[in-house]
Each structure stands twice: as C-alpha cells, then as structure tokens.
Motif scaffolding. Structure first.
Motif, short mmCIF file in Angstrom:
data_model
loop_
_atom_site.label_atom_id
_atom_site.label_comp_id
_atom_site.label_asym_id
_atom_site.label_seq_id
_atom_site.Cartn_x
_atom_site.Cartn_y
_atom_site.Cartn_z
N THR A 34 -121.70 54.14 50.83
CA THR A 34 -122.55 55.12 51.52
C THR A 34 -123.75 55.49 50.65
OG1 THR A 34 -121.28 57.00 50.64
CG2 THR A 34 -120.62 56.12 52.79
N GLU A 35 -124.80 55.93 51.32
CA GLU A 35 -125.98 56.46 50.65
C GLU A 35 -126.53 57.59 51.51
OE1 GLU A 35 -130.09 54.94 48.49
OE2 GLU A 35 -129.14 53.71 50.03
N ASP A 36 -126.57 58.79 50.93
CA ASP A 36 -126.96 59.99 51.68
C ASP A 36 -126.06 60.21 52.89
OD1 ASP A 36 -129.06 60.42 49.92
OD2 ASP A 36 -130.43 59.16 51.10
N GLY A 37 -124.77 59.87 52.73
CA GLY A 37 -123.80 60.09 53.80
C GLY A 37 -123.76 59.02 54.86
N ASN A 38 -124.61 57.99 54.77
CA ASN A 38 -124.65 56.92 55.76
C ASN A 38 -124.17 55.61 55.15
OD1 ASN A 38 -125.86 58.64 57.73
ND2 ASN A 38 -127.83 58.36 56.68
N PHE A 39 -123.56 54.78 55.99
CA PHE A 39 -123.07 53.48 55.52
C PHE A 39 -124.24 52.64 55.01
CE2 PHE A 39 -122.24 48.98 56.24
CZ PHE A 39 -121.07 48.81 55.52
N SER A 40 -124.06 52.06 53.83
CA SER A 40 -125.13 51.26 53.23
C SER A 40 -124.55 50.29 52.22
CB SER A 40 -126.15 52.17 52.56
OG SER A 40 -127.12 51.42 51.88
N LEU A 41 -125.20 49.14 52.10
CA LEU A 41 -124.82 48.14 51.10
C LEU A 41 -125.86 48.06 49.99
CD1 LEU A 41 -123.55 45.24 53.41
CD2 LEU A 41 -122.17 46.92 52.18
N THR A 42 -126.69 49.08 49.90
CA THR A 42 -127.77 49.09 48.91
C THR A 42 -127.24 48.99 47.49
OG1 THR A 42 -129.11 50.45 50.39
CG2 THR A 42 -129.78 50.34 48.08
N HIS A 43 -126.18 49.70 47.21
CA HIS A 43 -125.63 49.71 45.85
C HIS A 43 -125.12 48.33 45.46
CE1 HIS A 43 -126.12 53.97 45.92
NE2 HIS A 43 -125.20 54.17 46.85
N PHE A 44 -124.53 47.61 46.40
CA PHE A 44 -124.05 46.27 46.10
C PHE A 44 -125.21 45.30 45.92
CE2 PHE A 44 -120.51 48.35 48.16
CZ PHE A 44 -119.42 47.94 47.42
#
Length: 272
Positions: A34-44
C-alpha cells in the motif's frame, strides 16, 4: 473431556501464533502493498534497481560462502563428537555451546574490539614485529563473523543425524570388506544428509538477513540486505519500502528452503 482439555491447551499456542506471526506478517504485507492507504506496487518497483539487486546478490553470496565454510568445518567436528573413542566430547560440546549463552550482539562486538586497528590482534602482531593489518571493512571478515556465530547451528543437526546411524550398519560394511572411505561415502554421508540440509538451512537463512555482523565487522562498507531493511525502518522512516524488501527476502528464503526440502524428500539423494 479430553478433547476439551486439548483445545484449552492449544489456546496459548494460538495466541502466540496470532500475536507474533500472523499480525506481524499482515502488517508487513499491508505496508509493502500500500501507499497512502491504496494498493500499490511502487515499493517493489523501487527495489528492482541495479544497486539494490547488487546488495541482494552480495547477501546471498556471502551467506552461501559462510554456509559452505560452516559445512566443511562442522562436518568433521560432528564426526568427532559422534565417535565413541573421543573422550573429550563433553568439553567440546561445552566449548561450542558456551558462546551461544552470550548475546549475539556482544559476541560480534567482542570480535570488533579484537580486530580493530588498535585491537588486541594488531597489538600482538606489533609485539612479534609484524605490521598492523586492516581486518574490518572486508567481506572476508563478515564471512568470518557469520561462521563464528552460526557454526554451532551446522554442527549439532549433523551430529544428531550421525549419532542416529545404527552402528551395526557400519560394522556390517566393514565385515563385507569396506574400508573407512567406502563406509563413509556409502553409509555415513547419505544417512547424514537430513542433518546437513537442516544445518544448511539454519546457517543460510540468518546469514542472508543478518545486519549486525556487517555493521560491526564490515564497518558499514559491506552493505547487506538486512542493513537496507533496518535503515528503511529505523532511519529513513520508509516503512513501505522496508516491508517490500522484507517480503522479497522472505520469498527468496522460502524458495531456497523449498529447494532444500526437494532434496531432503528424495530418499535416494547422495546415494552412490
């Protein structure tokens, strides 16, 4: 009544599982995906950069090297411990276990004071007329620290496996004309494979994720994946990225353990 008592006895274990395993894993997955409470793959996506992949490869490589060194040192020691003719078995076991009674951090810090520029080892070198040596900040020193800390985890599983080998098998091999080398490769080594695989797992997994050894004995010059995770959680405050790296490392470790279990499930593995 007995079933009720069994269920009651399971309650502490279930509480322990939920609080110390399930909840932490859920939190790691939540922050990683998650990022800012939303599903995200940004960290990966951020992780798959050459510099981070290089650190992951370095961690796997050094952990593998330390595991191989532990195996080559630990197997002969396990053979000695399992032999009936060795009379100092208890003393050797105590010498192997005694360092484990000390905190992991203290054990590593003790070697830091021994290996530093003005440490005891360099002082002894100067006494005998040799120049000072730079030990800290090198990959070999980090591997040495891993071997020192994790060697008992290799020795005792192998020792247990060898001790469980029926002596009549070895005696039968000698009766049939087999020498010591033949007996070792046809009986002792194949039957000790479960202990070898257990020892490899118990050394390789903490070797991949360690960060204390690299920080102290590596002097911050040998960065491992555990150091990156610690930095993200404690210093950078980027819990999402730290959680994503943790998940990737867990997947890599699970993959390695699956490969090891594939070998251990094969009853014919290592057989000539």
């Amino acid at each position: 009544m007995k079933k009720t008592l069994h269920y009651i006895a399971l309650i502490p274990f279930l509480i322990w599982m939920i609080l110390l395993i399930i909840v932490p894993l859920f939190l790691v997955a939540y922050y990683g995906f998650t990022e800012d409470g939303n599903f995200s793959l940004t960290h990966f996506q951020q992780f798959f950069r050459p510099d981070y992949l290089k650190v992951l490869w370095r961690s796997l490589y050094l952990a593998l090297v330390s595991t191989v060194v532990c195996l080559f040192i630990g197997y002969p020691v396990s053979m000695i411990l399992s032999g009936k003719t060795f009379r100092k078995k208890t003393l050797l076991v105590v010498l192997l276990i005694a360092p484990m009674w000390m905190n992991f951090l203290l054990r590593t810090y003790a070697w830091l004071t021994l290996l530093e520029g003005n440490g005891i080892i360099n002082a002894l070198l100067q006494v005998i007329g040799l120049p000072k040596q730079i030990f800290l900040g090198k990959a070999g020193t980090v591997v040495f620290g891993m071997v020192y800390n994790f060697l008992p985890y290799m020795i005792f599983p192998i020792y247990t496996s060898i001790s469980k080998i029926p002596r009549n098998l070895i005696e039968a091999a000698h009766d049939l004309g087999g020498n010591g080398v033949t007996c070792f490769f046809r009986i002792i080594l194949p039957l000790s494979v479960p202990g070898i695989l257990s020892g490899v797992t118990m050394v390789f997994v903490p070797g991949v994720t360690t960060f204390v050894i690299s920080q102290y004995l590596g002097s911050g010059k040998i960065t491992l994946i555990g150091d990156i995770i610690e930095q993200q959680f404690l210093h950078a405050g980027n819990w999402g990225f730290g959680a994503a790296i943790s998940i990737i490392v867990m997947l890599v470790v699970v993959l390695c353990m699956w490969i090891v279990n594939r070998f251990s499930d094969d009853p014919g593995v290592m057989m000539p």
